[in-house]
Each structure stands twice: as structure tokens, then as C-alpha cells.
Design a protein around this motif. Structure first.
Motif, mmCIF file in Angstrom:
data_model
loop_
_atom_site.group_PDB
_atom_site.id
_atom_site.type_symbol
_atom_site.label_atom_id
_atom_site.label_comp_id
_atom_site.label_asym_id
_atom_site.label_seq_id
_atom_site.Cartn_x
_atom_site.Cartn_y
_atom_site.Cartn_z
ATOM 1 N N GLY A 211 0.810 -1.213 0.000
ATOM 2 C CA GLY A 211 0.000 0.000 0.000
ATOM 3 C C GLY A 211 0.840 1.258 0.000
ATOM 4 N N ARG A 212 1.910 1.260 0.785
ATOM 5 C CA ARG A 212 2.786 2.440 0.822
ATOM 6 C C ARG A 212 3.474 2.639 -0.522
ATOM 7 N NH1 ARG A 212 4.423 0.291 5.795
ATOM 8 N NH2 ARG A 212 6.458 -0.220 4.911
ATOM 9 N N ALA A 213 3.901 1.535 -1.143
ATOM 10 C CA ALA A 213 4.588 1.640 -2.433
ATOM 11 C C ALA A 213 3.639 2.091 -3.543
ATOM 12 C CB ALA A 213 5.217 0.299 -2.801
ATOM 13 N N ALA A 214 2.347 1.765 -3.399
ATOM 14 C CA ALA A 214 1.365 2.091 -4.433
ATOM 15 C C ALA A 214 0.781 3.483 -4.279
ATOM 16 C CB ALA A 214 0.235 1.070 -4.404
ATOM 17 N N GLU A 215 1.046 4.164 -3.159
ATOM 18 C CA GLU A 215 0.425 5.464 -2.883
ATOM 19 C C GLU A 215 0.596 6.419 -4.064
ATOM 20 O OE1 GLU A 215 -0.038 7.425 1.128
ATOM 21 O OE2 GLU A 215 1.835 6.319 1.417
ATOM 22 N N GLY A 216 -0.539 6.969 -4.507
ATOM 23 C CA GLY A 216 -0.516 7.956 -5.576
ATOM 24 C C GLY A 216 -0.591 7.375 -6.969
ATOM 25 N N SER A 217 -0.303 6.082 -7.131
ATOM 26 C CA SER A 217 -0.303 5.496 -8.476
ATOM 27 C C SER A 217 -1.441 4.509 -8.691
ATOM 28 C CB SER A 217 1.032 4.796 -8.754
ATOM 29 O OG SER A 217 1.237 3.708 -7.861
ATOM 30 N N LYS A 218 -1.782 3.736 -7.675
ATOM 31 C CA LYS A 218 -2.887 2.785 -7.760
ATOM 32 C C LYS A 218 -3.850 3.030 -6.605
ATOM 33 C CE LYS A 218 -0.378 0.495 -10.857
ATOM 34 N NZ LYS A 218 -0.659 0.591 -12.317
ATOM 35 N N LEU A 219 -5.111 2.752 -6.827
ATOM 36 C CA LEU A 219 -6.059 2.732 -5.729
ATOM 37 C C LEU A 219 -5.845 1.457 -4.924
ATOM 38 C CD1 LEU A 219 -9.509 3.902 -7.170
ATOM 39 C CD2 LEU A 219 -8.377 4.807 -5.143
#
Length: 277
Positions: free
Chosen positions: A130-138
Motif C-alpha cells: 500500500g505504501r509503495a502504491a500510494e498515488g499510483s494505484k487505488l
């Protein structure tokens, strides 16, 4: 008619056996690439949002990366629903997939009786993604276990606050805990089952209104909870979707829900549909 979403089951295999999930007695099956390509071409006129889910764990599919590529080539936005146990293994691939729009993570999978990692390692893998996906994926973390096995939710929320220490905010889609990262609560519900008690015909459902499901053998079902294919409307390998939706059975289901009545025995025995009463 177009659907808000279509559930395409790319496999009915799963690496866990969770207490909240009924599983399936259908023969184990994995969609082949040619089959997947055929199905998504037939589904493309009907929706923009494709869920790789019904039964099974999509991250178990050996060709998931290729399927994401093919779906993207057709213009789909893909949503995955996962138990989260394999996110660390596939994180880089998922984050790099342009077609991947959203990942739903069922944190109540900690109930699984064959989780091969510690509870702490499981949560760490889910939250790292979730932290790695922040801003790019829901990303949506789900705790759909209220009134069930929710005794560990306090520990889960503490670890979640540590992972996402910013200000949390209640929004329409859930509690925002990061940039495009959300937490959803939900009550435990009873899956539809023909052996369950008959709850009566007064039922409304969004099946055949905003969604349909396609099992991994091509069977079209009215919703994402028909895990055994008890309401087969037709087979997408053999017919086009227009003909399947125009069938007497599909029409009876749609018209029944329009008047608040269940036309199918399975729908009378669905705990989830009672939410819309």
C-alpha cells in the motif's frame, strides 16, 4: 446496457482456506491465454472495469502479468481482489502494470487456517504494498468481518496506523489513510447457498444491473457471489453476451429484482442481498 463492472474469474484456485470464504466444489481450472483473449474481446463492449475475481486468488495465476497486459491493450481498467499473502512476491510487477487500476486487499484473510507466514509478516507485506502504491494505484484494505472473527482488528488497526501515520479522513469510499489508499469496514455476511434457509422472495440485488460474473469455464452468472455457478445463464465460449442476457432466465431475474422479488432460489438464500432490502 453497459455494466459498472464485470467479474472475470481467471482461476478458481487459491493458496489459502479462509473461514469466511465458502470456496467452490467446481473442478480446478485456470484460464489459458487464448481463452482469456477470447473472453475479454467479447466483454469489451459491456464494461470498462474488469475484476479478476470471483473465486480463487488471482495472484496465483502463472500468467497474471500477461493477462494484465492483454486487458490493458483492450482498454480495460483492472481491479484485483486478493488475500494479500502474495503481494510482496508480485509487488514490482503489479506496480508496473498500466492497466491495474485498483487492488482490494481482504485483511480478514488472517483467519485462514493455512497461512504460511506469521500474522506480523502478513500485515507487513500488505502494508508495504500500500505504501509503495500510494498515488499510483487505488488500494483498499477490507475488514469485512464485523460480527465475526474481528477480535484481531485492534492489532490490525494499530499496525495500520504505524504504516500510515498521517491524518485519516472519512470519505464516501471509506476511510482515507493515505494518498489513494483506503480502509473499508463491513459486516460479516452469509454467502448464498442452496442449502441455506429460505429468506423469502423480498430481495433486491444489483446483479445483472451493475455487474455480471464469468466463471473460468466461461459460464455467465448474474453476480460475483454465485461461487458454484448455480445460476448459469449461458456460456461465453459458446454464445455472445447479448444472447445470454436476452434469455428468459436472465430477463426473469432482472424483472424480478425490479419489483423487489427474487426469481431464483439462490437469491432467496443470499445474506448479502438482504443488505439492500
Amino acid at each position: 446496457m453497459r455494466f459498472a463492472k464485470v467479474y472475470l474469474e481467471i482461476s478458481n484456485l487459491c493458496n489459502l482456506r479462509c473461514a469466511f470464504c465458502p470456496g467452490t466444489k467446481r473442478p480446478p481450472r485456470v484460464l489459458e491465454e487464448a481463452e482469456f483473449s477470447e473472453l475479454i474481446k467479447k466483454l469489451r463492449p459491456w464494461t470498462d472495469y474488469l475484476y479478476f475475481h470471483l473465486m480463487g486468488e488471482p495472484l496465483c495465476h502463472p500468467k497474471l502479468e500477461r493477462f494484465l497486459e492483454l486487458a490493458g491493450n483492450e482498454g480495460f481498467k483492472v481491479i484485483l481482489t486478493t488475500n494479500g499473502s502474495l503481494l510482496a512476491k508480485h509487488q514490482n510487477m503489479l506496480l508496473a502494470a498500466p492497466a491495474l487500476h485498483k487492488v482490494n486487499i481482504s485483511l480478514h484473510a488472517f483467519e485462514a487456517n493455512d497461512l504460511t507466514m506469521s500474522f506480523e509478516d502478513y500485515l507487513a507485506g500488505c502494508f508495504t504494498f500500500g505504501r509503495a502504491a500510494e498515488g499510483s494505484k487505488l488500494v483498499t484494505y477490507r475488514l469485512w468481518n464485523q460480527g465475526g472473527a474481528d477480535e484481531k482488528n485492534r492489532d490490525i488497526l494499530k499496525a495500520m496506523h504505524d504504516a500510515f501515520p498521517g491524518q485519516w479522513a472519512a470519505e464516501r469510499r471509506g476511510t482515507r489513510i493515505g494518498q489513494r489508499v483506503y480502509l473499508e469496514y463491513g459486516d460479516k455476511f452469509d454467502w448464498p447457498d442452496l442449502s441455506a434457509p429460505d429468506g423469502g422472495e423480498k430481495v433486491f440485488c444489483y446483479g445483472l444491473r451493475d455487474q455480471i460474473g464469468v466463471l473460468c469455464d466461461g459460464t455467465v452468472v448474474p453476480c460475483c457471489l454465485d461461487h458454484e455457478g448455480d445460476i448459469p445463464l449461458g456460456n461465453l465460449f459458446e454464445e455472445d453476451l447479448q444472447s445470454i442476457l436476452a434469455s428468459h432466465r436472465a430477463s426473469a431475474i432482472y424483472q424480478g429484482f425490479s419489483s423487489g422479488k427474487a426469481a431464483e432460489e439462490l437469491c432467496r438464500r443470499c445474506g448479502y442481498a438482504r443488505r439492500f432490502g
